[in-house]
Design an enzyme around this catalytic site. Structure first.
Site, short mmCIF file in Angstrom:
data_model
loop_
_atom_site.label_atom_id
_atom_site.label_comp_id
_atom_site.label_asym_id
_atom_site.label_seq_id
_atom_site.Cartn_x
_atom_site.Cartn_y
_atom_site.Cartn_z
N ARG A 112 40.49 25.07 39.76
CA ARG A 112 40.69 23.90 40.62
C ARG A 112 41.99 23.16 40.29
O ARG A 112 42.68 22.68 41.16
CB ARG A 112 39.50 22.94 40.45
N TYR A 113 42.28 23.06 39.01
CA TYR A 113 43.49 22.36 38.57
C TYR A 113 44.58 23.38 38.24
O TYR A 113 44.27 24.50 37.82
CB TYR A 113 43.18 21.50 37.34
N ARG A 116 44.48 24.86 34.31
CA ARG A 116 43.26 25.13 33.55
C ARG A 116 42.16 25.70 34.44
O ARG A 116 42.12 25.44 35.64
CB ARG A 116 42.76 23.87 32.83
N CYS A 125 20.50 28.84 29.28
CA CYS A 125 20.55 27.55 28.61
C CYS A 125 19.36 27.44 27.67
O CYS A 125 18.31 28.03 27.91
CB CYS A 125 20.51 26.40 29.61
N CYS A 129 18.00 21.00 31.78
CA CYS A 129 18.11 19.55 31.98
C CYS A 129 17.76 19.21 33.42
O CYS A 129 18.23 19.88 34.34
CB CYS A 129 19.52 19.08 31.65
N CYS A 132 20.71 18.70 35.88
CA CYS A 132 21.72 19.76 35.87
C CYS A 132 22.42 19.89 37.22
O CYS A 132 21.79 19.91 38.27
CB CYS A 132 21.07 21.09 35.50
N ARG A 134 24.19 22.55 37.98
CA ARG A 134 24.24 23.98 38.31
C ARG A 134 22.84 24.58 38.41
O ARG A 134 22.58 25.67 37.95
CB ARG A 134 25.05 24.75 37.27
N ASP A 293 26.27 13.83 39.81
CA ASP A 293 26.67 14.62 40.97
C ASP A 293 25.62 14.60 42.08
O ASP A 293 24.48 14.17 41.87
CB ASP A 293 26.93 16.08 40.56
N ASP A 330 33.27 13.15 39.86
CA ASP A 330 33.69 14.51 40.21
C ASP A 330 33.48 14.65 41.71
O ASP A 330 32.35 14.80 42.18
CB ASP A 330 32.86 15.54 39.43
N LYS A 337 38.02 15.59 39.34
CA LYS A 337 37.59 14.36 38.66
C LYS A 337 38.52 13.20 39.01
O LYS A 337 39.73 13.29 38.81
CB LYS A 337 37.56 14.58 37.15
#
Length: 413
Positions: A112-113, A116, A125, A129, A132, A134, A293, A330, A337
């Site tokens: 995206r950037y 990076r 995982c 969570c 989450c 994802r 999110d 985000d 971000k």
């Protein structure tokens, strides 16, 4: 509850309790298993099972031992145990709110950037969570990440010399087989233009037993290897977690933390300040405070942006600067971000800038008298960057940076 005799809840020895593999093998995945350990009602069991059908449950015994079921809004319980609110969906929610799939030139890699990338190395995982972002991948048997896919991501990084920073994510990279994880890190470290390799991990929070001597000794060879943790509440910074963090810090791993702003978990200035202070006491630099999110089933966790601004306002000037995370949204749709801060700029002109401080005082900063804004004649940084860009070594300015460039003729984005 983590410091109680674990044999009261789990039929295991202390040696087993300290074994991360035992922790994973004995993770709680059904409401029935939860009821065996804790005093929960049949109605709660029914609601947990209904929500669990939408997004699976998996809680390590260690993290489950921190839950206080007598506290309705226990921050550990809210993050770990499915609840009825997850069944309610907002029309604004999405499976992939950050458009990671659309910003993926090769499977499992998000670019995206300009300089990076995020490289997915596993979908496993140690805990699922409830907040989450994802959910579409974590715990999904159809979304497995194999070594062949990871290799394609590494080849993409090799072919794009502007990439200097690689974040290994998932799932949790620290659950990978150490031989595979070492191989991935070693290959990335051998790429001349890759300067930084980072790992995003919740392991120090929910499975600190994984941070053992074997893991540390095998990974510290690749120093500097940055690790971003994910503590959301002071209750998570237990003696066992501190032991894991000390092991990492003592062996030269730079530590940062990414906290998610969650309603009824940490959406209070005092609660957040306590967490930030616990982090810096344990050599973790608060990095990001994320606005929650727009992932499906987590509307009940989201707060207003103004809540986050209020929290940052309560930190800036009221605690050490390095204890203040950057509050970001985000942006949905892959916008990246966006930093959000209280407004400290009152007004400005060419000669003066009027500011307010954390106490509300209004002050003026007098600007220097600059007759020419041009760079010194001997400066050749821009020229060198243009030459690098022509050779594919750098990227031309983009976004607002492009509009600020003296060489651009564009007047809008």
């Amino acid at each position: 509850m983590e410091d109680v005799d674990v044999s009261d809840l789990w039929d295991c020895s202390q040696e087993e309790w300290d074994d991360w593999r035992w922790q994973l093998a004995n993770s709680i995945t059904t409401a029935g298993e939860l009821k065996e350990k804790f005093n929960i009602s049949d109605q709660q069991v029914k609601q947990i099972e209904e929500a669990r059908e939408i997004f699976p449950m998996s809680i390590t015994p260690y993290y489950a031992s921190l839950i206080d079921f007598d506290q309705e809004l226990c921050p550990i319980r809210l993050q770990a145990v499915p609840q009825k609110a997850e069944l309610e969906q907002s029309k604004y929610e999405m499976d992939d709110p950050l458009h990671e799939e659309e910003d993926s030139p090769v499977s499992g890699l998000t670019h995206r950037y300009p300089d990076r990338v995020l490289l997915m190395v596993t979908n496993k995982c140690s805990m699922f969570c409830r907040h989450c972002t994802r959910k579409r991948k974590v715990g999904d048997g159809e979304s497995r990440v194999d070594l062949e896919q990871i290799k394609k991501g590494i080849e993409y990084i090799k072919d794009n010399p502007q990439i200097r920073d690689v974040l290994l994510s998932g799932g949790d990279p620290l659950l990978l087989d150490l031989d595979i994880l070492e191989e991935v890190i070693s290959e990335l470290k051998d790429i001349p233009h890759v300067e930084i390799v980072r790992l995003g991990s919740r392991v120090p929070v929910v499975l600190p037993q994984r941070i053992n001597d074997e893991l540390v000794n095998r990974l510290k060879k690749y120093s500097p290897l940055w690790i971003n943790t994910h503590f959301n509440h002071k209750k998570e910074v237990t003696p066992r977690a501190k032991e894991a963090l000390n092991k990492l810090a003592d062996n030269g791993f730079p530590l940062g933390n990414q906290t998610v702003l969650l309603r009824n978990v940490n959406d209070c200035p005092l609660v957040m300040k306590e967490l930030m202070h616990e982090l810096v006491k344990n050599r973790i630099r608060p990095y990001y405070l994320y606005q929650c999110d727009l992932s499906r089933g987590i509307e009940h966790f989201r707060t207003s942006v103004s809540t986050g601004i209020e929290i940052i306002e309560s930190l800036i000037g009221h605690t050490s600067g390095f204890a203040v995370p950057r509050y970001v949204v985000d942006a949905p749709g892959g916008g990246g971000k966006i930093p959000i801060t209280p407004n400290y700029l009152v007004s400005n002109s060419r000669r003066k800038t009027v500011l307010r401080n954390y106490e509300g005082d209004i002050v003026v900063y007098t600007e220097p008298e600059i007759k020419e804004d041009n760079c010194p004649e001997e400066c050749n940084v821009c020229t060198e960057n243009k030459e690098k860009a022509a050779n594919g070594e750098a990227v031309e300015p983009s976004g607002v940076q492009k509009l600020l460039s003296e060489d651009t003729k564009e007047f809008s984005l």
